[in-house]
Design a protein around this motif. Structure first.
Motif, mmCIF file in Angstrom:
data_model
loop_
_atom_site.group_PDB
_atom_site.id
_atom_site.type_symbol
_atom_site.label_atom_id
_atom_site.label_comp_id
_atom_site.label_asym_id
_atom_site.label_seq_id
_atom_site.Cartn_x
_atom_site.Cartn_y
_atom_site.Cartn_z
ATOM 1 N N VAL A 142 0.848 -1.203 0.000
ATOM 2 C CA VAL A 142 0.000 0.000 0.000
ATOM 3 C C VAL A 142 0.878 1.245 0.000
ATOM 4 C CG1 VAL A 142 -2.022 -1.047 1.074
ATOM 5 C CG2 VAL A 142 -0.155 -0.191 2.521
ATOM 6 N N ALA A 143 1.978 1.178 -0.733
ATOM 7 C CA ALA A 143 2.943 2.276 -0.742
ATOM 8 C C ALA A 143 2.308 3.600 -1.145
ATOM 9 C CB ALA A 143 4.099 1.936 -1.676
ATOM 10 N N ASP A 144 1.437 3.582 -2.160
ATOM 11 C CA ASP A 144 0.806 4.818 -2.614
ATOM 12 C C ASP A 144 -0.027 5.460 -1.505
ATOM 13 O OD1 ASP A 144 1.958 4.527 -5.057
ATOM 14 O OD2 ASP A 144 0.166 3.740 -6.056
ATOM 15 N N LYS A 145 -0.754 4.633 -0.757
ATOM 16 C CA LYS A 145 -1.582 5.172 0.318
ATOM 17 C C LYS A 145 -0.721 5.757 1.437
ATOM 18 C CE LYS A 145 -5.537 2.121 -0.497
ATOM 19 N NZ LYS A 145 -6.407 1.074 0.089
ATOM 20 N N VAL A 146 0.392 5.094 1.721
ATOM 21 C CA VAL A 146 1.284 5.597 2.773
ATOM 22 C C VAL A 146 1.835 6.965 2.392
ATOM 23 C CG1 VAL A 146 3.405 5.176 4.067
ATOM 24 C CG2 VAL A 146 1.905 3.266 3.499
ATOM 25 N N THR A 147 2.331 7.087 1.169
ATOM 26 C CA THR A 147 2.900 8.362 0.755
ATOM 27 C C THR A 147 1.829 9.448 0.697
ATOM 28 O OG1 THR A 147 2.703 7.626 -1.546
ATOM 29 C CG2 THR A 147 4.829 7.380 -0.507
ATOM 30 N N SER A 148 0.650 9.104 0.218
ATOM 31 C CA SER A 148 -0.439 10.078 0.162
ATOM 32 C C SER A 148 -0.810 10.571 1.564
ATOM 33 C CB SER A 148 -1.674 9.457 -0.504
ATOM 34 O OG SER A 148 -1.431 9.157 -1.853
ATOM 35 N N TYR A 149 -0.907 9.647 2.481
ATOM 36 C CA TYR A 149 -1.292 10.017 3.844
ATOM 37 C C TYR A 149 -0.194 10.843 4.512
ATOM 38 C CZ TYR A 149 -3.645 9.572 8.341
ATOM 39 O OH TYR A 149 -4.308 9.838 9.514
ATOM 40 N N PHE A 150 1.062 10.492 4.228
ATOM 41 C CA PHE A 150 2.175 11.260 4.780
ATOM 42 C C PHE A 150 2.079 12.718 4.368
ATOM 43 C CE2 PHE A 150 6.264 13.172 3.659
ATOM 44 C CZ PHE A 150 6.823 13.322 4.916
ATOM 45 N N TYR A 151 1.901 12.983 3.078
ATOM 46 C CA TYR A 151 1.855 14.364 2.626
ATOM 47 C C TYR A 151 0.590 15.068 3.090
ATOM 48 C CZ TYR A 151 6.094 13.917 0.044
ATOM 49 O OH TYR A 151 7.412 13.741 -0.281
ATOM 50 N N ALA A 152 -0.485 14.341 3.146
ATOM 51 C CA ALA A 152 -1.721 14.944 3.644
ATOM 52 C C ALA A 152 -1.519 15.425 5.083
ATOM 53 C CB ALA A 152 -2.862 13.934 3.569
ATOM 54 N N LEU A 153 -0.943 14.571 5.916
ATOM 55 C CA LEU A 153 -0.662 14.964 7.298
ATOM 56 C C LEU A 153 0.280 16.164 7.348
ATOM 57 C CD1 LEU A 153 -0.063 11.553 9.143
ATOM 58 C CD2 LEU A 153 -2.041 13.074 9.375
ATOM 59 N N LEU A 154 1.335 16.108 6.545
ATOM 60 C CA LEU A 154 2.343 17.164 6.584
ATOM 61 C C LEU A 154 1.760 18.516 6.195
ATOM 62 C CD1 LEU A 154 5.410 17.635 7.040
ATOM 63 C CD2 LEU A 154 5.700 17.369 4.563
ATOM 64 N N PHE A 155 0.963 18.549 5.141
ATOM 65 C CA PHE A 155 0.453 19.826 4.659
ATOM 66 C C PHE A 155 -0.706 20.358 5.504
ATOM 67 C CE2 PHE A 155 1.982 18.483 0.186
ATOM 68 C CZ PHE A 155 3.285 18.809 0.542
ATOM 69 N N VAL A 156 -1.447 19.461 6.165
ATOM 70 C CA VAL A 156 -2.540 19.918 7.033
ATOM 71 C C VAL A 156 -1.980 20.399 8.378
ATOM 72 C CG1 VAL A 156 -4.546 19.160 8.364
ATOM 73 C CG2 VAL A 156 -4.355 18.570 5.948
ATOM 74 N N ARG A 157 -1.052 19.640 8.937
ATOM 75 C CA ARG A 157 -0.489 20.018 10.235
ATOM 76 C C ARG A 157 0.530 21.149 10.128
ATOM 77 N NH1 ARG A 157 0.943 14.148 13.032
ATOM 78 N NH2 ARG A 157 -1.182 13.293 13.100
ATOM 79 N N HIS A 158 1.205 21.209 9.003
ATOM 80 C CA HIS A 158 2.272 22.202 8.838
ATOM 81 C C HIS A 158 2.138 22.864 7.462
ATOM 82 C CE1 HIS A 158 4.188 20.417 12.375
ATOM 83 N NE2 HIS A 158 3.899 19.247 11.833
ATOM 84 N N PRO A 159 1.108 23.657 7.249
ATOM 85 C CA PRO A 159 0.872 24.256 5.923
ATOM 86 C C PRO A 159 2.016 25.154 5.458
ATOM 87 C CG PRO A 159 -0.536 25.244 7.604
ATOM 88 C CD PRO A 159 0.078 24.039 8.223
ATOM 89 N N ASP A 160 2.801 25.663 6.394
ATOM 90 C CA ASP A 160 3.917 26.521 6.008
ATOM 91 C C ASP A 160 4.974 25.769 5.213
ATOM 92 O OD1 ASP A 160 4.138 25.237 8.620
ATOM 93 O OD2 ASP A 160 6.150 26.102 8.698
ATOM 94 N N LEU A 161 4.998 24.431 5.322
ATOM 95 C CA LEU A 161 5.989 23.642 4.595
ATOM 96 C C LEU A 161 5.594 23.393 3.137
ATOM 97 C CD1 LEU A 161 7.069 20.944 7.226
ATOM 98 C CD2 LEU A 161 8.044 23.195 6.763
ATOM 99 N N ARG A 162 4.348 23.688 2.789
ATOM 100 C CA ARG A 162 3.889 23.412 1.423
ATOM 101 C C ARG A 162 4.715 24.175 0.396
ATOM 102 N NH1 ARG A 162 3.228 21.945 -2.790
ATOM 103 N NH2 ARG A 162 1.385 21.169 -3.883
ATOM 104 N N SER A 163 5.205 25.355 0.756
ATOM 105 C CA SER A 163 5.950 26.166 -0.197
ATOM 106 C C SER A 163 7.305 25.567 -0.560
ATOM 107 C CB SER A 163 6.156 27.573 0.368
ATOM 108 O OG SER A 163 6.938 27.518 1.551
ATOM 109 N N LEU A 164 7.760 24.584 0.208
ATOM 110 C CA LEU A 164 9.030 23.944 -0.108
ATOM 111 C C LEU A 164 8.900 22.966 -1.258
ATOM 112 C CD1 LEU A 164 10.392 23.103 3.466
ATOM 113 C CD2 LEU A 164 10.872 25.106 2.058
ATOM 114 N N PHE A 165 7.666 22.618 -1.623
ATOM 115 C CA PHE A 165 7.430 21.580 -2.619
ATOM 116 C C PHE A 165 6.946 22.188 -3.930
ATOM 117 C CE2 PHE A 165 7.162 19.694 1.496
ATOM 118 C CZ PHE A 165 7.702 18.433 1.352
#
Length: 504
Positions: free
Chosen positions: A151-174
């Motif tokens: 389920v690699a795709d789901k893991v990566t999707s969930y990772f970024y979802a968590l990162l951008f929701v909890r830390h929206p300031d990091l979105r600009s790095l991507f």
């Protein structure tokens, strides 16, 4: 030259010290902060210095292993978080990566020294059964990776979802388009998990990641957020096996890993910029889809023949792709790259079809270990396929500039005559240097692949081999070279195991 070599930029995983690392003020908190450097990237164009010719520098560039690039990895949202922004179509651009080699035993890496100026590419993957017994943390981490692999795709999707929701300031790095990032987290984790008990390989790999992340504006305080979201994603999709012991192993591993990357970035900040501006000074369209692009960096850019760099265009901000230098360091400071436009290749198509003299690009730091060892007089056997001839030409120039008379045998592979876009240059070099031999191998005419062609010549057992080209050619080339007696530690190339297609 190489469009988008392998880019795995998420903090990866490694066995720590089985319980002695970490400490500090909390989860994933680095024990030390990087020393203040001279510069942080703020806004686009904040350091557009006057572009000028620069002379050759004698400083040697670092030649860390795998050139990894691009900010931490990327997925598509899941349950709680909102959907990620729309992105351009996925790409099929080829990647010519470089990934770490085999594995043995690892204690806590600790603050590692910078990599040696030159190093050979280690042997290809060994049988795990032949390796030393894995450390406790390595066993737990590999068990996690085996659990989440389906389920690699789901893991990566969930990772970024968590990162951008909890830390929206990091979105600009991507990058705005996250589809090119989609698979990088798991590939990075799998690579590190494979080499988790090999301290030298893993530390070199992580140091290179840490240096490469500077151009994205990544700072020490970003690592804890990434670590917590990584643990969150893994614990969700490995819930059947997740327990406090497993979580502790990942915390120890990530803490050690992030510290190695932070320390490498801090050291690099004291001696080099995070990126260089470079002005396009010439654009030579050799074929409808291959261009030689020459740029002038805004300040001295030290590198070694055979290395490569990451490159960003103004049309695709924060999307970096790897290209080899197509010449040895020049007295005028100019840098050349061979670029082949591939279907859906954002950066490659922009460089081939859109870039013109006067355009401003950005360059990351040099990397790569496919360099000549000038302390020996061994012959060089060079296999270059397609635009893979670019670093091979640089190696030939490097030998010539050192005044050596060691034999250099170049096999230039192509599908058709039309694809031998740089054959005239190579033949001119052959006319100037009696120690150089150049042979063209054209698939459609000889009905033979480049690796097989080298079997007809030789013997090569006293030669150092260099292989550059598409992933499939590198795989078969390395196999062929080993079959004819060249030891693995005398074969250099810029991709070992993780030869993958990266979107552009």
């Amino acid at each position: 030259m190489f469009e988008a070599r392998h880019t795995m930029d998420a903090p990866t995983t490694a066995s720590a010290d089985n319980g002695t690392s970490g400490g500090g003020g909390g989860w994933f908190t680095p024990h030390t902060q990087p020393e203040p450097g001279s510069e942080q990237e703020t806004t686009e164009g904040s350091r557009l210095a006057a572009l000028r010719p620069v002379g050759r520098t004698t400083q040697r560039a670092d030649t860390a292993t795998p050139a990894q690039d691009a900010p931490l990895p990327a997925p598509a949202p899941t349950p709680a978080p909102p959907p990620a922004p729309a992105a351009p179509p996925a790409s099929t651009e080829q990647a010519y990566p470089i990934t770490p080699p085999t594995s043995h035993a690892i204690p806590n890496p600790g603050p590692a020294e910078p990599p040696p100026p030159e190093q050979r590419v280690p042997p290809q993957r060994t049988n795990p059964a032949q390796a030393q017994q894995a450390s406790p943390d390595a066993i737990l981490i590999r068990r996690t990776m085996a659990e989440v692999a389906p389920v690699a795709d789901k893991v990566t999707s969930y990772f970024y979802a968590l990162l951008f929701v909890r830390h929206p300031d990091l979105r600009s790095l991507f990058p705005a388009a996250m589809d090119t990032q989609r698979d990088r987290l798991l590939k990075a984790l799998l690579t590190a998990a494979e080499h988790i008990d090999n301290t030298p390989v893993l530390v070199d790999y992580l140091q290179n990641l840490g240096r490469g992340h500077r151009k994205y504006g990544t700072r020490a305080e970003h690592y804890p957020a990434v670590g917590e979201c990584l643990i969150g994603a893994l614990s969700k999709y490995a819930e059947n096996i997740w327990d406090p012991e497993l979580e502790a192993a990942w915390v120890r591993a990530y803490t050690t890993i992030s510290q190695v990357m932070i320390d490498a970035a801090a050291r690099d900040e004291l001696r080099a910029p995070a990126w260089w501006y470079a002005e396009v000074v010439s654009h030579d369209l050799r074929t409808p889809d291959v261009a030689v692009v020459t740029v002038r960096p805004d300040q001295p850019y030290p590198f070694l023949a055979g290395q490569y760099t990451s490159l960003e265009t103004p049309w695709w901000p924060r999307i970096w792709r790897h290209y080899s230098f197509a010449s040895a360091p020049r007295s005028d400071g100019l840098l050349s790259f061979h670029v082949k436009a591939v279907p859906a290749g954002w950066v490659s198509n922009a460089l081939v079809h859109r870039a013109r003299p006067g355009d401003i690009l950005r360059l990351g730091p040099p990397a790569g270990s496919m360099t000549v060892d000038h302390t020996t007089d061994s012959g060089l056997l060079c296999l270059g396929g397609g635009t893979g001839i670019a670093p091979i030409k640089a190696l030939v120039e490097d030998v010539a500039e050192h005044g050596e008379r060691r034999p250099v045998e170049v096999f230039y592979g192509a599908r058709t005559d039309h694809d031998l876009y740089d054959i005239d240059t190579m033949l001119r070099l052959q006319q100037s240097h009696p120690w150089l031999s150049v042979r063209a191998v054209i698939d459609q005419l000889a009905r033979v692949q480049l690796p097989e062609a080298i079997r007809q010549y030789g013997p090569w057992n006293e030669y150092d081999a260099f292989v550059s080209g598409p992933p499939g050619m590198i795989r078969s080339g390395v196999d062929a070279l080993r079959d004819i007696g060249i030891p693995s530690n005398r074969i250099r190339h810029d991709s070992v195991e993780e030869l993958v297609v990266i979107g552009d």
